[in-house]
Design an enzyme around this catalytic site. Structure first.
Site, PDB file in Angstrom:
ATOM      1  N   ASP A  31       0.864  -1.182   0.000  1.00 29.43           N
ATOM      2  CA  ASP A  31       0.000   0.000   0.000  1.00 29.43           C
ATOM      3  C   ASP A  31       0.900   1.232   0.000  1.00 29.43           C
ATOM      4  OD1 ASP A  31      -3.270   0.283   0.833  1.00 29.43           O
ATOM      5  OD2 ASP A  31      -2.057   2.116   0.979  1.00 29.43           O
ATOM      6  N   ARG A  80     -16.727   2.935  -3.235  1.00 30.68           N
ATOM      7  CA  ARG A  80     -17.956   3.748  -3.340  1.00 30.68           C
ATOM      8  C   ARG A  80     -18.430   4.286  -2.002  1.00 30.68           C
ATOM      9  NH1 ARG A  80     -22.822   0.884  -6.314  1.00 30.68           N
ATOM     10  NH2 ARG A  80     -21.986  -1.075  -5.527  1.00 30.68           N
ATOM     11  N   ARG A 149     -23.737 -13.745  -3.840  1.00 35.27           N
ATOM     12  CA  ARG A 149     -24.832 -12.926  -3.290  1.00 35.27           C
ATOM     13  C   ARG A 149     -26.180 -13.500  -3.721  1.00 35.27           C
ATOM     14  NH1 ARG A 149     -21.716  -7.173  -4.488  1.00 35.27           N
ATOM     15  NH2 ARG A 149     -20.943  -6.929  -2.365  1.00 35.27           N
ATOM     16  N   HIS A 173     -19.959  -5.943 -14.019  1.00 31.12           N
ATOM     17  CA  HIS A 173     -20.171  -5.846 -12.570  1.00 31.12           C
ATOM     18  C   HIS A 173     -20.735  -4.448 -12.270  1.00 31.12           C
ATOM     19  CE1 HIS A 173     -19.640  -6.656  -8.375  1.00 31.12           C
ATOM     20  NE2 HIS A 173     -18.685  -5.765  -8.206  1.00 31.12           N
TER      21      HIS A 173
END
Ligand code: APR
Length: 304
Positions: A31, A80, A149, A173
């Site tokens: 990162d 998001r 899901r 997606h």
């Protein structure tokens, strides 16, 4: 074996934890935030005596440490927030993807690349173009998550074990994804034979909005437990050459009638990455929905 995970945020770090628990490959987490991947890697390492894994887990800010990876999982980028579409992430995440791909090319040019960053199909396409690897070596994780899901909602509705449900979601997606209820089964029984069309339609709609439903609750970010489970399962299929057949975003060159696009389709995942793209027989209405999804992905691709 070695896996590198780029981005040590919610999705990346949880994926590292799940990968460590598989105990099949050393894991390096990268990162740009100083100290964060190092701290998380130490934390995950210190769970090893309890959980019983022996693989090395390291965190770093130096891309040179990804050298020699069998597979690199890309989760770097912004997530998001409520009211955002996955496409709203495009401008920021495309730049990050470009930097990440340059680093992969510099330090581990032969690795397989699995993208996770959204908007997934566009990011996968960008990664494929940036790296110029043979096409099966770059693919994206999304369809397995969407299918999981879908399966979880079906199992809850029926009140049966999650293990008994098998379902598939194709396409991009995003809001245009294409759940395939007519291909879903519960212990081999076709879903349409045991569930009303109204209930199926409701579950299909919830599947399409499942990511946004979670964002709406979390408010500060998006899902990571189910995404990381899908990542670990797909990495395992590659590293152990399991040849699992799962939906993934793959670069298409004529399959399903599409060319030069990344889109969610069933693939066979093994040591070489996407080893086969499986072309399902689709009803006209399903193919129309897939066409619309491909069109939506293509329109976003045109922006990059
Ligand atoms: N190199 C490495 N890491 C980076 C870079 C870069 N160039 N740019 C950003 N990052 C890191 C951030 O520092 C952050 O730690 O990516 C991480 C992203 O973590 P989160 O913000 O927690 O986001 P997360 O929920 O993990 O989602 C990441 O996956 O599912 C998708 O839509 C989601 O695009 C999003 C991505």
């Amino acid at each position: 074996m070695k896996v590198s995970v780029i981005g040590a945020g919610n999705v990346g770090a949880t994926a590292v934890q799940r990968l460590a628990e598989l105990d099949i490959a050393d894991v390096t987490m990268v990162d740009i935030v100083e100290g964060m991947p190092q701290g998380k890697a130490l934390d995950i390492s210190q769970a090893a005596p309890i959980m019983g894994y022996d693989v090395d887990v390291t965190g770093t800010n130096d891309y040179a440490d990804i050298e020699g990876s069998d597979i690199v999982v890309v989760t770097a980028g912004i997530a998001r927030k409520p009211g955002m579409d996955r496409d709203d992430l495009l401008a920021t995440n495309i730049k990050i993807t470009q930097q990440v791909c340059n680093n992969i090319e510099n330090y581990t040019p032969d690795s397989i690349i699995m993208t996770v960053t959204n908007p997934l199909d566009i990011i996968t396409y960008a990664a494929a173009k940036c790296t110029n690897l043979e096409r099966g070596k770059v693919f994206g994780m999304s369809g397995l998550l969407d299918s999981s899901r879908f399966e979880s909602f079906i199992a809850k509705e029926i009140g049966c074990s999650m293990k008994d449900v098998s379902a598939m979601v194709l396409g991009g997606h995003g809001n245009s994804m294409v759940p395939l209820p007519d291909h879903a089964t519960v212990s081999g029984m076709p879903l349409p034979e045991i569930m009303d069309r109204e209930d199926i339609d409701r579950i299909v709609e919830r599947t399409i909005n499942a990511g946004a439903e979670i964002v709406g609750h979390l408010k500060t970010g998006s899902a990571f437990y189910a995404p990381s489970a899908a990542i670990a399962s797909m990495v395992e299929s590659v590293l152990l050459d399991k040849k699992r057949i799962v939906p993934a975003s793959a670069y298409l060159d004529g399959e399903y009638g599409y060319r030069d696009i990344c889109l969610g389709v069933p693939v066979k995942l093994g040591k070489k990455g996407v080893e086969e793209i499986i072309e399902l027989e689709l009803k006209a209405e399903q193919k129309d929905a897939l066409d619309r999804s491909a069109e939506a992905v293509r329109s976003s691709i045109s922006k990059i």
